[in-house]
Design an enzyme around this catalytic site. Structure first.
Site, PDB file in Angstrom:
ATOM      1  N   GLU A   1       0.863  -1.176   0.000  1.00  0.00           N
ATOM      2  CA  GLU A   1       0.000   0.000   0.000  1.00  0.00           C
ATOM      3  C   GLU A   1       0.903   1.230   0.000  1.00  0.00           C
ATOM      4  O   GLU A   1       1.638   1.460   0.962  1.00  0.00           O
ATOM      5  CB  GLU A   1      -0.919   0.026   1.223  1.00  0.00           C
ATOM      6  CG  GLU A   1      -1.807   1.276   1.258  1.00  0.00           C
ATOM      7  CD  GLU A   1      -2.691   1.350   2.486  1.00  0.00           C
ATOM      8  OE1 GLU A   1      -2.947   2.479   2.961  1.00  0.00           O
ATOM      9  OE2 GLU A   1      -3.131   0.286   2.976  1.00  0.00           O
TER      10      GLU A   1
ATOM     11  N   ARG B   1       1.129  10.549   0.122  1.00  0.00           N
ATOM     12  CA  ARG B   1       1.516  11.589   1.077  1.00  0.00           C
ATOM     13  C   ARG B   1       2.626  12.503   0.569  1.00  0.00           C
ATOM     14  O   ARG B   1       3.126  13.336   1.330  1.00  0.00           O
ATOM     15  CB  ARG B   1       1.946  10.943   2.403  1.00  0.00           C
ATOM     16  CG  ARG B   1       0.804  10.207   3.093  1.00  0.00           C
ATOM     17  CD  ARG B   1       1.183   9.779   4.488  1.00  0.00           C
ATOM     18  NE  ARG B   1       0.098   9.084   5.156  1.00  0.00           N
ATOM     19  CZ  ARG B   1       0.127   8.673   6.422  1.00  0.00           C
ATOM     20  NH1 ARG B   1       1.212   8.880   7.145  1.00  0.00           N
ATOM     21  NH2 ARG B   1      -0.904   8.043   6.940  1.00  0.00           N
TER      22      ARG B   1
ATOM     23  N   THR C   1      -4.251   6.584   1.857  1.00  0.00           N
ATOM     24  CA  THR C   1      -4.443   8.008   2.160  1.00  0.00           C
ATOM     25  C   THR C   1      -5.069   8.718   0.963  1.00  0.00           C
ATOM     26  O   THR C   1      -4.683   9.835   0.594  1.00  0.00           O
ATOM     27  CB  THR C   1      -3.117   8.690   2.560  1.00  0.00           C
ATOM     28  OG1 THR C   1      -2.340   7.808   3.371  1.00  0.00           O
ATOM     29  CG2 THR C   1      -3.390   9.963   3.362  1.00  0.00           C
TER      30      THR C   1
ATOM     31  N   LYS D   1     -11.091  -0.556   6.617  1.00  0.00           N
ATOM     32  CA  LYS D   1      -9.872  -0.223   7.342  1.00  0.00           C
ATOM     33  C   LYS D   1     -10.267   0.234   8.744  1.00  0.00           C
ATOM     34  O   LYS D   1     -11.247   0.966   8.913  1.00  0.00           O
ATOM     35  CB  LYS D   1      -9.126   0.898   6.608  1.00  0.00           C
ATOM     36  CG  LYS D   1      -7.871   1.375   7.312  1.00  0.00           C
ATOM     37  CD  LYS D   1      -7.118   2.374   6.439  1.00  0.00           C
ATOM     38  CE  LYS D   1      -5.852   2.851   7.134  1.00  0.00           C
ATOM     39  NZ  LYS D   1      -4.998   3.670   6.243  1.00  0.00           N
TER      40      LYS D   1
END
Length: 332
Positions: free
Chosen positions: A54, A58, A82, A142
């Site tokens: 994953e 960012r 994210t 998640k």
């Protein structure tokens, strides 16, 4: 082979992306700060038995990292983490991501991914969020931040009203608490950077990352000796064996339908069963992960001897191959 999102993305073994994640039990969640680290990092994960990553969005080079990993390793399963908007999900999918992961429950992003046929794992920690996700047909969420949100106890409690939902906890997981999460039946897989933290990646310590991945895989399986079964020609012989062990080891002897247990770890079979001499039972955190792992070693399984729990899930399976005259079976 790399399939489009309409047909479903597939991982290295041919399973659908989410099933592939569940079959591994470990999700490396990495913020790749330098795009030149992407390929050697992915190679280190693959070498450690985890062809899965994953990549968190960012920094400005995250999408480039996803694209370069996809090009270098067509069969690796890639999640984009994210993801904060539908636009970001679209960009990540175009770069080569198989799965979209969001830190919280963003309805518009979820709706977009469902409409486009892109697997999505949104972050949910409250019963309200989980209920809304269930209403949209999602089966995996998640759980972030896991430790701060109640950890394993919270997952077990939330599993009561949502029996079909599974979770990928992330946030605060490490090699000290990983086993507790992996043994929870509500956990599909455990995410985190514990196998490849930022400092290790910056130092380009790829062999350390590979070793950490192997350690994580071992923990995801959680093998432990459960019991040893001994075959007998008849019940009378089984009773003699069970009582002998009970007397010598000072442990209780308990009658079962087809066997007699001395304590919990010596089983005297009342008749000949699988295995020339008997069988060895091994506990595992997950039958699915175990079968996936063993199949990659070329090991096949018997159709007879399989057992299922009350929910219809496979809970016991025997290898076809015997070792030293003993059948080997795994128990969840």
């Amino acid at each position: 082979m790399h399939y489009n999102t309409v047909d479903g993305r597939y991982g290295e073994s041919g399973m659908k992306a989410l099933e592939f994640i569940e079959g591994r039990g470990i999700v490396p969640v990495i913020n790749i700060e330098k795009k030149q680290h992407a390929i050697p990092l992915a190679q280190a994960l693959i070498d450690g038995g985890i062809p899965l990553i994953e990549v968190t969005l960012r920094n400005d080079t995250s999408l480039e990292s996803i694209a370069s990993i996809r090009k270098a390793f067509p069969h690796i399963t890639i999640a984009a983490g994210t993801v904060l908007s539908s636009a970001a999900a679209k960009e990540a999918e175009a770069a080569g991501a198989d799965i979209i992961v969001t830190p919280g429950f963003q309805r518009k992003t979820v709706e977009y991914c469902l409409e486009e046929g892109i697997p999505i794992i949104p972050g949910c920690v409250t019963a309200t969020e989980i209920a809304e996700a269930a209403d949209m047909g999602l089966k995996c969420l998640k759980f972030f931040p896991a430790e701060q949100s109640g950890g394993v106890k919270a997952l077990e409690l939330l599993g009561g009203p949502f029996p079909e939902m599974k979770f990928i906890p992330t946030g605060g997981l490490n090699f000290h608490n990983l086993s507790g999460y992996l043994s929870c039946r509500k956990v599909m897989a455990c995410g985190g950077s514990y196998m490849a933290d930022a400092a290790t990646v910056r130092k380009e310590e790829w062999e350390t990352i590979t070793a950490n991945c192997r350690r994580a895989v071992e923990m995801s399986l959680g093998f432990q000796l459960a019991h040893i079964g001994i075959n007998h020609a008849d019940e009378e012989a089984a009773v003699r064996t069970a009582e002998a062990f009970g007397r010598i080891l000072k442990i209780p002897v308990v009658q079962k339908n087809s066997s007699i247990f001395s304590g919990t770890w010596i089983e005297s079979m009342k008749q000949m069963y699988i295995g020339e001499k008997g069988h060895i039972g091994i506990h595992t955190h997950s039958i699915l992960r175990t079968m996936n792992y063993l199949q990659e070693l070329g090991i096949a399984f018997r159709e007879e001897g399989r057992k299922y729990d009350k929910s219809g899930n496979l809970s016991c399976v025997y290898m076809k191959e015997e070792i030293a005259g003993f059948g080997i079976h795994f128990i969840q």
